[in-house]
Design a protein around this motif. Structure first.
Motif, PDB file in Angstrom:
ATOM      1  N   LYS A  35      48.252  45.132  30.457  1.00 49.51           N
ATOM      2  CA  LYS A  35      49.025  46.280  30.919  1.00 49.51           C
ATOM      3  C   LYS A  35      49.483  46.156  32.369  1.00 49.51           C
ATOM      4  CE  LYS A  35      46.822  49.567  27.819  1.00 49.51           C
ATOM      5  NZ  LYS A  35      46.109  50.838  27.708  1.00 49.51           N
ATOM      6  N   GLY A  36      48.992  45.163  33.069  1.00 47.61           N
ATOM      7  CA  GLY A  36      49.282  45.092  34.497  1.00 47.61           C
ATOM      8  C   GLY A  36      50.130  43.916  34.892  1.00 47.61           C
ATOM      9  N   ASP A  37      50.176  43.692  36.194  1.00 47.67           N
ATOM     10  CA  ASP A  37      51.015  42.635  36.746  1.00 47.67           C
ATOM     11  C   ASP A  37      50.252  41.335  36.996  1.00 47.67           C
ATOM     12  OD1 ASP A  37      49.481  43.647  38.844  1.00 47.67           O
ATOM     13  OD2 ASP A  37      51.076  43.484  40.326  1.00 47.67           O
ATOM     14  N   CYS A  38      49.020  41.249  36.523  1.00 46.67           N
ATOM     15  CA  CYS A  38      48.225  40.034  36.674  1.00 46.67           C
ATOM     16  C   CYS A  38      48.377  39.158  35.425  1.00 46.67           C
ATOM     17  CB  CYS A  38      46.753  40.375  36.897  1.00 46.67           C
ATOM     18  SG  CYS A  38      46.461  41.302  38.417  1.00 46.67           S
ATOM     19  N   HIS A  39      48.222  37.848  35.630  1.00 47.34           N
ATOM     20  CA  HIS A  39      48.418  36.915  34.525  1.00 47.34           C
ATOM     21  C   HIS A  39      47.146  36.202  34.078  1.00 47.34           C
ATOM     22  CE1 HIS A  39      52.679  37.595  34.980  1.00 47.34           C
ATOM     23  NE2 HIS A  39      52.575  37.311  36.263  1.00 47.34           N
ATOM     24  N   SER A  40      46.066  36.441  34.784  1.00 45.04           N
ATOM     25  CA  SER A  40      44.813  35.777  34.406  1.00 45.04           C
ATOM     26  C   SER A  40      43.623  36.623  34.851  1.00 45.04           C
ATOM     27  CB  SER A  40      44.725  34.394  35.062  1.00 45.04           C
ATOM     28  OG  SER A  40      44.576  34.536  36.462  1.00 45.04           O
ATOM     29  N   ILE A  41      42.466  36.316  34.265  1.00 44.52           N
ATOM     30  CA  ILE A  41      41.217  36.986  34.661  1.00 44.52           C
ATOM     31  C   ILE A  41      40.935  36.708  36.135  1.00 44.52           C
ATOM     32  CG2 ILE A  41      38.713  37.058  34.294  1.00 44.52           C
ATOM     33  CD1 ILE A  41      40.133  38.333  31.980  1.00 44.52           C
ATOM     34  N   ARG A  46      40.395  38.480  41.669  1.00 44.82           N
ATOM     35  CA  ARG A  46      40.729  38.331  43.094  1.00 44.82           C
ATOM     36  C   ARG A  46      41.261  39.643  43.664  1.00 44.82           C
ATOM     37  NH1 ARG A  46      42.385  33.235  41.576  1.00 44.82           N
ATOM     38  NH2 ARG A  46      44.520  33.899  41.184  1.00 44.82           N
ATOM     39  N   LYS A  47      42.142  40.299  42.917  1.00 44.58           N
ATOM     40  CA  LYS A  47      42.711  41.549  43.424  1.00 44.58           C
ATOM     41  C   LYS A  47      41.644  42.629  43.548  1.00 44.58           C
ATOM     42  CE  LYS A  47      47.571  41.071  42.422  1.00 44.58           C
ATOM     43  NZ  LYS A  47      48.779  41.785  42.002  1.00 44.58           N
ATOM     44  N   ASN A  51      40.357  44.112  47.150  1.00 48.09           N
ATOM     45  CA  ASN A  51      40.776  45.511  47.253  1.00 48.09           C
ATOM     46  C   ASN A  51      42.303  45.672  47.257  1.00 48.09           C
ATOM     47  OD1 ASN A  51      39.659  47.994  47.086  1.00 48.09           O
ATOM     48  ND2 ASN A  51      39.380  48.279  49.293  1.00 48.09           N
ATOM     49  N   GLU A  52      42.999  44.807  46.492  1.00 50.67           N
ATOM     50  CA  GLU A  52      44.448  44.898  46.365  1.00 50.67           C
ATOM     51  C   GLU A  52      44.811  45.766  45.166  1.00 50.67           C
ATOM     52  OE1 GLU A  52      46.543  41.160  46.353  1.00 50.67           O
ATOM     53  OE2 GLU A  52      44.980  40.243  47.562  1.00 50.67           O
ATOM     54  N   GLN A  53      46.028  46.274  45.191  1.00 49.36           N
ATOM     55  CA  GLN A  53      46.500  47.088  44.084  1.00 49.36           C
ATOM     56  C   GLN A  53      46.809  46.218  42.870  1.00 49.36           C
ATOM     57  OE1 GLN A  53      49.987  49.281  45.220  1.00 49.36           O
ATOM     58  NE2 GLN A  53      48.813  51.109  45.646  1.00 49.36           N
ATOM     59  N   ILE A  54      46.511  46.762  41.701  1.00 46.55           N
ATOM     60  CA  ILE A  54      46.927  46.153  40.444  1.00 46.55           C
ATOM     61  C   ILE A  54      47.889  47.147  39.810  1.00 46.55           C
ATOM     62  CG2 ILE A  54      46.222  45.369  38.156  1.00 46.55           C
ATOM     63  CD1 ILE A  54      43.497  44.676  39.379  1.00 46.55           C
TER      64      ILE A  54
END
Length: 136
Positions: A35-41, A46-47, A51-54
């Motif tokens: 559902k998010g903008d990340c492509h891997s576990i 890391r985010k 403490n980065e936004q997902i």
């Protein structure tokens, strides 16, 4: 320029971190990938650790039929446009006035159809605006 290169070197992922998680935690991380903008576990982890936004994207299934209808109107308008171009080409290659009048009437009919499709689009946009404004 050198300061920019140094900061980029500091941003590189040079220190590996390994851990184990429970199945439920792993599934939550996978949902963030779906559902998010990340492509891997790893990227999700890391985010979270830094403490980065997902960014999580929500798909409103109630808009599926509206989007299908918009796509259909778009397809119909494109076909009408192609047809108008063909009629226009025939108009310009025609030599007698009666043929030109015929093609002019055909184009007028097609533009009338465009007007009807635009009315459909305006109705859809109006419905979307009402739905959108209710959420605010």
């Amino acid at each position: 320029m050198e300061a920019a290169n140094n900061s980029k070197k500091e941003e590189r992922f040079t220190h590996p971190v390994r851990t184990r998680v429970t199945l439920s935690v792993y599934q939550r991380l996978e949902k963030l990938i779906e559902k998010g903008d990340c492509h891997s576990i790893g990227e999700v982890s890391r985010k979270i650790l830094s403490n980065e936004q997902i960014k999580v994207f929500h798909v409103d299934a109630s808009l599926n039929s509206v989007m299908e209808e918009l796509a259909l109107v778009r397809k119909e308008l494109k076909a009408i446009g192609v047809n108008i171009n063909q009629i226009t080409k025939a108009f310009h290659s025609s030599r007698n006035e009666s043929s030109k009048s015929f093609y002019a009437l055909k184009v007028a009919e097609r533009y009338e159809t465009v007007g009807k499709k635009v009315d459909v689009l305006l109705e859809i946009v109006s419905q979307l605006a009402e739905k959108w404004l209710q959420r605010s």
